[in-house]
Structures are given as structure tokens and as C-alpha cells.
Design an enzyme around this catalytic site. Structure first.
Site, PDB file in Angstrom:
ATOM      1  N   HIS A  59       0.849  -1.191   0.000  1.00 23.19           N
ATOM      2  CA  HIS A  59       0.000   0.000   0.000  1.00 23.19           C
ATOM      3  C   HIS A  59       0.886   1.242   0.000  1.00 23.19           C
ATOM      4  CE1 HIS A  59      -4.066  -1.676   1.609  1.00 23.19           C
ATOM      5  NE2 HIS A  59      -3.441  -2.582   0.885  1.00 23.19           N
TER       6      HIS A  59
ATOM      7  N   GLU B 144       0.890   3.896   1.891  1.00 25.87           N
ATOM      8  CA  GLU B 144       1.356   4.304   3.207  1.00 25.87           C
ATOM      9  C   GLU B 144       2.509   3.441   3.700  1.00 25.87           C
ATOM     10  OE1 GLU B 144      -3.267   4.599   3.476  1.00 25.87           O
ATOM     11  OE2 GLU B 144      -1.780   3.493   2.302  1.00 25.87           O
TER      12      GLU B 144
ATOM     13  N   CYS C 168      -6.668   2.138   5.314  1.00 31.72           N
ATOM     14  CA  CYS C 168      -7.346   0.907   5.735  1.00 31.72           C
ATOM     15  C   CYS C 168      -6.866   0.540   7.140  1.00 31.72           C
ATOM     16  CB  CYS C 168      -7.020  -0.222   4.756  1.00 31.72           C
ATOM     17  SG  CYS C 168      -5.285  -0.777   4.856  1.00 31.72           S
TER      18      CYS C 168
ATOM     19  N   CYS D 104      -2.977  -0.045   7.311  1.00 35.70           N
ATOM     20  CA  CYS D 104      -2.178   1.175   7.221  1.00 35.70           C
ATOM     21  C   CYS D 104      -2.391   2.081   8.429  1.00 35.70           C
ATOM     22  CB  CYS D 104      -2.482   1.903   5.914  1.00 35.70           C
ATOM     23  SG  CYS D 104      -1.928   0.946   4.475  1.00 35.70           S
TER      24      CYS D 104
END
Length: 162
Positions: free
Chosen positions: A53, A55, A83, A86
Site C-alpha cells: 500500500h 502508506e 485501511c 495502514c
């Protein structure tokens, strides 16, 4: 707010990199002492890795730059609400502030479904600012998914013709 917009525009540039490679356009930058020290964008499909992801990619880079897993004096700018994975990583990295462009009602864990950034029982809470360049980021995501649906429709038509 001007500074938040400046750095969010940099996160949007990262999101556009993701879009170019067919990934969901989510981008992130991490700022330390008024300087971008890390950038990240979604790379799950390309890397074939659930953890890739925006992040997490940025946190990994920022930790390397600072030589520490604690990012205590940093601010993260992210185009879409994080999410659960993260949001948890943001808390674990001790990032004190996150600036979020648009919310994610289906998977967001910074206020939409849950707010993992501000659980009082955790040993660290994260200050959050919401809505910076929200319309631009929201439109980018909507356009991406509209394009994806159109491509899928075209593929379906091709297969039915053959």
C-alpha cells in the site's frame, strides 16, 4: 492550509503514478522538518504483495531515511483514508499527524468504519486533518474505477464476439 495543499499535491502525483501502472490511484508523502523524505503509491498488483500500500511503502522509506522506526516528528499526507492495516502502521510508527484528502466509506479506518488513529487505549494517538483537496482526489478515484469498468465491459464484448 496552503502547506497541507502543497504536500497533498505531491501525494496526488504519487497516486497518478499508481494509475499509470493500473493500480488504484492512492498516493502518500511523508514530511519531516518541512521536507518530503518519503513517497509511496499503491503497488499491490505489480509487486504481487498485499502489503504494498502507498502508506506502508512510504513508511518503509521514511524509516530508512531517518534510521529509525519511530517517525515521531513527521506528517503523512495521503489521498485516501487508510485501511486498518495502514492505520495500524501509522500508529505503530508513532506518526503524530496525518492529512487525508478523501474518506473511504467501504474500508476506511481513520473515521469511516473505525478510527484506529485515535483509540484512547493505544499508547499513541494520531491527529488527523480531513478534506484537503478532497474533490480532486475523489474525482481521480471515481474516474479510475469508471475507466476500469469500461475496460472490463469492452473485454466482455470482445470475448462474446469471438
Amino acid at each position: 492550509m496552503e502547506q497541507d495543499e502543497k504536500y497533498m499535491k505531491e501525494a496526488i502525483k504519487q497516486a497518478k503514478k499508481a494509475w499509470k501502472i493500473g493500480e488504484v490511484p492512492i498516493g502518500c508523502v511523508i514530511v519531516y522538518q518541512d521536507k518530503i523524505i518519503a513517497r509511496g503509491y499503491n503497488r499491490r498488483k505489480i509487486d504481487k504483495n498485499t502489503l504494498s500500500h502507498a502508506e506502508l511503502n512510504a513508511i518503509r522509506k521514511a524509516s530508512k531515511v531517518l534510521g529509525d522506526w519511530r517517525l515521531e516528528e513527521c506528517t503523512m499526507y495521503i489521498t485516501l483514508e487508510p485501511c486498518q492495516m495502514c492505520a495500524g502502521a501509522i500508529v505503530q510508527a508513532r506518526i503524530p499527524k496525518v492529512v487525508i484528502a478523501c474518506m473511504n466509506p467501504k474500508a476506511g479506518c481513520a473515521g469511516s468504519i473505525l478510527n484506529l488513529l485515535q483509540v484512547p487505549q493505544f499508547n499513541h494517538q494520531v491527529e488527523a486533518t480531513y478534506g484537503v483537496l478532497e474533490e480532486e482526489c475523489s474525482k481521480m478515484l471515481k474516474d479510475f474505477f469508471k475507466e476500469l469498468r469500461q475496460k472490463a465491459k469492452e473485454e466482455k464484448c470482445k470475448h462474446s464476439e469471438s
